[in-house]
Design an enzyme around this catalytic site. Structure first.
Site, PDB file in Angstrom:
ATOM      1  N   GLY A  16     -89.006  83.019  -0.774  1.00  0.00           N
ATOM      2  CA  GLY A  16     -89.555  81.859  -0.072  1.00  0.00           C
ATOM      3  C   GLY A  16     -89.731  82.111   1.411  1.00  0.00           C
ATOM      4  N   LYS A 193     -94.201  89.971 -17.627  1.00  0.00           N
ATOM      5  CA  LYS A 193     -93.164  90.286 -16.647  1.00  0.00           C
ATOM      6  C   LYS A 193     -91.809  90.441 -17.328  1.00  0.00           C
ATOM      7  CE  LYS A 193     -91.648  89.934 -12.043  1.00  0.00           C
ATOM      8  NZ  LYS A 193     -91.043  89.095 -11.010  1.00  0.00           N
TER       9      LYS A 193
END
Lengths: 313, 313
Positions: A16, A193
């Site tokens: 983030g 993934k």
């Protein structure tokens, strides 16, 4: 929705902090929720060391609690799934009427906690292919990569046409020099993934080994490849076709990596709860819902659940 | 063969020292091969602390090398299978013409190294249900149990009628207060013991846990039970019928144990080679020869092979 979208970043760590920092630098309207780093970031801003060029943002919109944040158009969830019990309170504050949530977490169906708060049609999910670390308060070291593949989340895994809002977010991210790609089949991207995350997060903990150690012994290398094949088979059973060549790609990519500690191994070493449910438990349950089973994935899940028993920090 | 048989004990540790000591005490003709403990035992003999009564044998027939030993009627192999490359030289010296070898090692087809030296009809194998430790040079601490189930070894697993010689050895062992039982189906007995040894030796290393820790967490407890079931299924595929109730018995017996470190875990902690091939590799290959496969046993074998890579002490 205004032409300039507001973004809330929940979790200002390696992921983030990096993406949010790029977005601030590009002039986007970004608001950061911080916990332990709040005082430092409030005073000194964010520092990003990146292979693409270092930069410092002396002032960012930092908040100590979600209640103080403005309701935003897009809330980006960048905390660990093991902290998702906080999301109900957070998203209720940060998400404006008609706003959406973009969940950038590892695993499968990790969007369901956001769906429970804001409803089923307002949640996007994304997979990040990013190598970065938080090396100090408000200080991120971006090592390599950075692509985000994201799209609308549907619990049933159905393919979703890419909406205008999704394209707008994609454009914002690209403006911030983030290689972002809107996709119409998020669940397939997540399974792809998982073909890396399940074997290499899982085995790195159970075998107490880096990716290089796993790849450098024939027994563990063979086991990793079998688990990759099992994850692919699980994806297929759940209706997501993944080319078999992707198995070799996962192996080759990992062989080419520098010795690397997976996020799960880092959590394990630090005594923190590991994302066992998001990364292994949820895919396993999805497979079982589709009538499949996988002794190897079950065994890995049982072993990781055992190792997770005392992770409480 | 004379009415009084001579015995060579190869490996005077927790197992060979204990059984050999009991045999000496009973007046049998016993010869011990020792390595590091030779000087001490030559001077002070053997000391056995046992729940059935402590005793001290001030003088025993101790040898520093197999070449100095008399050729015996029965050579008892009580070293770890990981040291079996020594057997060719040892057995050539200790086994008289017409003499036999009794292999008291864990695992499956662990008799094959002896067969390679003395031929296929002169090898017996046995499973020991013994809890003892070597606590010092020539000093054994017998904690509990002690039963030996032994019989003629045949590579094809065929049931063998119990020969006169086998009965005579059984009588010698019983005379020494060893609960010994001649059996006609050694391979079945070995599979039954593997139903404990594979899950609890294996998981104790991979999960870094005692038997109590394994049994006290639902994930590891369930995995242990599944592996026990897989070993039973492998035995069945190899033609050895084991009652399903034996699964519950293994679980209940382990629950009732005091927290216990398996021999493989003790070896692992000390950096010694683990008996992965004897205990897991050989049964897995036997299953594969019979057209079976078991993802869980294969995965456990791969994990243990990885953990065995640096065990060199």
């Amino acid at each position: 929705m205004s032409s300039k979208r507001s973004y809330a970043i929940i979790g200002t760590g390696a992921l983030g902090g990096y993406y949010g920092g790029l977005m601030v630098r590009a002039g986007l309207d970004v608001h950061f929720l911080l916990r332990s780093d709040f005082d430092h970031v409030q005073q000194h801003g964010l520092r990003i060391d990146s292979k693409n060029g270092d930069f410092h943002l002396p002032r960012v919109n930092a908040y100590r609690s979600a209640a103080e944040m403005p309701a935003c158009d897009v809330t980006i969830v960048a905390i660990k799934t093991t902290a998702n019990e906080q999301l109900a309170d957070i998203l209720a504050s940060t998400t404006r009427d008609g706003g959406v949530v973009l969940v950038l977490q590892n695993g499968l169906h990790v969007e369901s906690d956001a769906v429970a708060v804001v409803g089923p049609d307002r949640v996007l999910g994304g997979c990040c292919f990013l190598c970065s670390n938080k090396v100090g308060p408000g200080h991120i070291d971006h090592i390599d990569y950075g692509r985000i593949a994201f799209g609308e989340y549907r619990a049933d895994g159905s393919v979703q046409p890419i909406r205008e809002l999704t394209r707008a977010i994609e454009a914002d991210l690209q403006k911030a020099s983030i290689p972002a790609e809107a996709v119409d089949d998020l669940i397939k991207v997540r399974w792809q993934k998982l073909m890396w995350n399940i074997p290499f997060n899982g085995l790195s903990v159970v075998l107490n080994a880096s990716t290089a150690e796993i790849m450098n012994h024939p027994a563990s290398e063979a086991l990793a490849e079998q688990i990759i094949r099992d994850v692919r088979a699980a994806a297929m059973q759940c209706g997501k076709k993944i080319d078999e060549a992707f198995v070799d790609k996962m192996m080759d990519d990992t062989r080419a990596m520098v010795p690397y500690d997976s996020s799960m191994r880092i959590d394990f070493k630090r005594g923190r709860p590991m994302e066992v449910e998001a990364i292994v438990g949820n895919p396993l349950r999805e497979l079982q819902r589709h009538g499949g089973h996988s002794p190897r994935l079950e065994m890995l899940y049982q072993q990781l659940t055992f190792f997770n028993r005392n992770q409480t920090v």
